[in-house]
Motif scaffolding. Structure first.
Motif, PDB file in Angstrom:
ATOM      1  N   ILE A 163       0.883  -1.174   0.000  1.00 52.40           N
ATOM      2  CA  ILE A 163       0.000   0.000   0.000  1.00 52.40           C
ATOM      3  C   ILE A 163       0.917   1.219   0.000  1.00 52.40           C
ATOM      4  CG2 ILE A 163      -1.744   1.277   1.291  1.00 52.40           C
ATOM      5  CD1 ILE A 163      -2.706  -1.342   2.498  1.00 52.40           C
ATOM      6  N   HIS A 164       0.855   2.011  -1.063  1.00 49.16           N
ATOM      7  CA  HIS A 164       1.760   3.166  -1.165  1.00 49.16           C
ATOM      8  C   HIS A 164       0.947   4.457  -1.179  1.00 49.16           C
ATOM      9  CE1 HIS A 164       5.229   5.404  -3.386  1.00 49.16           C
ATOM     10  NE2 HIS A 164       5.203   5.659  -2.091  1.00 49.16           N
ATOM     11  N   GLY A 165       1.084   5.238  -0.127  1.00 42.86           N
ATOM     12  CA  GLY A 165       0.341   6.490  -0.023  1.00 42.86           C
ATOM     13  C   GLY A 165       1.210   7.692  -0.339  1.00 42.86           C
ATOM     14  N   VAL A 166       0.695   8.570  -1.206  1.00 48.53           N
ATOM     15  CA  VAL A 166       1.416   9.800  -1.583  1.00 48.53           C
ATOM     16  C   VAL A 166       0.408  10.947  -1.687  1.00 48.53           C
ATOM     17  CG1 VAL A 166       3.219   8.556  -2.871  1.00 48.53           C
ATOM     18  CG2 VAL A 166       1.146   9.301  -4.058  1.00 48.53           C
ATOM     19  N   SER A 167       0.920  12.165  -1.843  1.00 42.92           N
ATOM     20  CA  SER A 167       0.017  13.319  -1.966  1.00 42.92           C
ATOM     21  C   SER A 167      -0.562  13.418  -3.378  1.00 42.92           C
ATOM     22  CB  SER A 167       0.774  14.607  -1.634  1.00 42.92           C
ATOM     23  OG  SER A 167       1.249  14.568  -0.322  1.00 42.92           O
ATOM     24  N   ASP A 171       3.973  11.535  -7.380  1.00 41.22           N
ATOM     25  CA  ASP A 171       4.869  11.083  -6.294  1.00 41.22           C
ATOM     26  C   ASP A 171       4.900   9.563  -6.171  1.00 41.22           C
ATOM     27  OD1 ASP A 171       5.002  13.789  -5.704  1.00 41.22           O
ATOM     28  OD2 ASP A 171       3.534  13.680  -4.097  1.00 41.22           O
ATOM     29  N   LEU A 172       4.158   8.868  -7.025  1.00 38.84           N
ATOM     30  CA  LEU A 172       4.140   7.397  -6.944  1.00 38.84           C
ATOM     31  C   LEU A 172       5.398   6.824  -7.598  1.00 38.84           C
ATOM     32  CD1 LEU A 172       0.382   6.591  -7.709  1.00 38.84           C
ATOM     33  CD2 LEU A 172       1.590   6.166  -5.559  1.00 38.84           C
ATOM     34  N   GLY A 173       6.528   7.020  -6.925  1.00 36.29           N
ATOM     35  CA  GLY A 173       7.787   6.469  -7.430  1.00 36.29           C
ATOM     36  C   GLY A 173       7.676   4.962  -7.576  1.00 36.29           C
ATOM     37  N   TYR A 174       8.367   4.422  -8.566  1.00 37.77           N
ATOM     38  CA  TYR A 174       8.413   2.970  -8.824  1.00 37.77           C
ATOM     39  C   TYR A 174       7.057   2.424  -9.291  1.00 37.77           C
ATOM     40  CZ  TYR A 174      12.847   3.218  -6.244  1.00 37.77           C
ATOM     41  OH  TYR A 174      14.110   3.539  -5.809  1.00 37.77           O
ATOM     42  N   ARG A 175       6.162   3.309  -9.721  1.00 34.29           N
ATOM     43  CA  ARG A 175       4.813   2.843 -10.061  1.00 34.29           C
ATOM     44  C   ARG A 175       4.822   1.807 -11.184  1.00 34.29           C
ATOM     45  NH1 ARG A 175       0.136   7.044 -11.996  1.00 34.29           N
ATOM     46  NH2 ARG A 175      -1.482   5.544 -12.561  1.00 34.29           N
ATOM     47  N   PRO A 191      -1.765   1.597  -4.825  1.00 30.97           N
ATOM     48  CA  PRO A 191      -1.350   2.995  -4.680  1.00 30.97           C
ATOM     49  C   PRO A 191      -2.538   3.864  -4.271  1.00 30.97           C
ATOM     50  CG  PRO A 191      -1.620   2.441  -7.005  1.00 30.97           C
ATOM     51  CD  PRO A 191      -1.952   1.199  -6.236  1.00 30.97           C
ATOM     52  N   THR A 192      -2.279   4.883  -3.484  1.00 31.18           N
ATOM     53  CA  THR A 192      -3.381   5.773  -3.088  1.00 31.18           C
ATOM     54  C   THR A 192      -2.875   7.202  -3.006  1.00 31.18           C
ATOM     55  OG1 THR A 192      -5.090   6.193  -1.431  1.00 31.18           O
ATOM     56  CG2 THR A 192      -3.037   5.199  -0.613  1.00 31.18           C
TER      57      THR A 192
END
Ligand SMILES: Cc1cc2nc3c(=O)[nH]c(=O)nc-3n(C[C@H](O)[C@H](O)[C@H](O)COP(=O)(O)OP(=O)(O)OC[C@H]3O[C@@H](n4cnc5c(N)ncnc54)[C@H](O)[C@@H]3O)c2cc1C
Length: 318
Positions: A163-167, A171-175, A191-192
């Motif tokens: 679960i990857h949270g970003v603003s 900013d979703l690095g490595y997506r 991702p969220t």
């Protein structure tokens, strides 16, 4: 004032994900140790720089999680955020952002830390590994997934949930890499984006912070994703690793107490009077020093204690 560091490594590549987020690949002068794994995914190293523009401020060193797999031998990768409001007068990230490929720096080639699958869930654990990352807190989990795939190109990562949270979605690095991993290995990549309404690139996926997956009204969505029955998400089938800043760590811990998830932190366990014999199911690596749960707040502690003991009572009765 910290004395000047003797540089022993070169920044060989720098990839700017956004102006405030970067992937930094560093090659120590000494070849990386021997064959096989020389660190355990989840560990960190210390990077350092001298303040050349202000020698009076000396040098600064900071721990950074390793994002590359231990099987990689040409460099060590780090995923780092520029801290806009630093606490120190000689912030490391402000010096790092001035460096370009070819720059010399210090790295303590001595991997450290117990935030690993081996030291938390254990290598044989078949439960879901729920890896909760806020921002650059993704680094240890990327290392874990990369290493698993290198060790076995046919590996199934169906029990891994990132679960990857970003603003913002940028900013979703490595997506892309994580999307490919998900397609190839069965990894659950969730991702969220918390500021979706203002996202310049548009975002139609999950909205909220990483820890929002554990809100009471969102747990059913997570259970559906994992193929668990409604109400079925519990320490019997899941173990949680959280990496990042205090907000994500604290909210994840407190939101999951009612399901019987026990944090691996002595002070929190003592405050909530959790019997020592009960195994932990929530582990974390904090990038800041604020305690994740305010144990001085007596009303909060009483509420949390009621939640965990209610859950433990129910579990014992089953
Ligand atoms: C074990 C460990 C591993 C770490 N791994 C990473 C990593 O892989 N990538 C990374 O970017 N940082 C990581 N950090 C944080 C890093 O060590 C520094 O604290 C951070 O880079 C800020 O340093 P500074 O000198 O620029 O600012 P300081 O003057 O030291 O300012 C510290 C402030 O920055 C805040 N901060 C720290 N990290 C972040 C962050 N990622 N995003 C937003 N605010 C932050 C803290 O809340 C604190 O208030 C890690 C920290 C620890 C303890």
């Amino acid at each position: 004032m910290a004395k000047p560091l003797e540089y022993n490594a070169t920044l060989i590549e720098r990839e700017d994900v956004t102006p405030l987020l970067g992937v930094f690949r560093i090659r120590p002068d000494e070849p990386l140790p021997g064959e096989g794994a020389w660190f355990v995914p989840g560990q960190y190293m210390v990077l350092g720089l001298n303040n050349e523009a202000r020698p009076d401020l000396g040098s600064v060193r900071r721990p950074m999680s390793i994002a590359s797999a231990p099987e990689r031998r040409d460099c060590i990768e780090f995923y780092i955020r520029f801290v806009e409001k630093p606490e120190s007068d000689n912030p490391f990230t402000h010096l790092l952002w001035k460096q370009q490929a070819g720059a010399r720096m210090y790295v303590r080639v001595h991997p450290t830390g117990k935030f690993t699958i081996e030291e938390t869930a254990g290598p044989e654990d078949r439960r879901f590994k729920i890896l909760v990352a806020a921002g650059t807190g993704l680094a240890p989990f990327i290392s874990m997934a990369r290493s698993a795939l290198i060790r076995d190109p046919n590996v199934s990562l169906r029990d891994f949930v990132i679960i990857h949270g970003v603003s913002y979605s940028a900013d979703l690095g490595y997506r892309e890499e994580l999307e490919e991993l998900a397609a190839r290995t069965g990894l659950h990549y969730l991702p969220t984006v918390s500021r979706a309404a203002k996202d310049p690139d548009g975002w139609s996926g999950h909205v909220g912070r990483a820890e929002d997956y554990f809100k009471a009204d969102e747990l059913a969505g997570l259970e559906a994703e994992l193929g668990l029955p409604a109400g079925g998400f519990s320490p019997q089938n899941s173990v949680i690793l959280i990496c990042g800043l205090q907000g994500t760590i604290g909210s994840t811990i407190t939101r999951l107490l009612h399901r019987g998830f026990i944090p691996d932190n002595r002070k929190i366990r003592q405050a909530l009077e959790i019997p020592e014999a009960l195994p932990a199911s929530v582990f974390y690596e904090a990038y800041d020093t604020t305690p994740p749960v305010d144990l001085k707040d007596a009303a909060l502690v009483a509420d949390l204690k009621a939640q965990i003991h209610g859950a433990l009572g129910t579990m014992a009765a089953v």
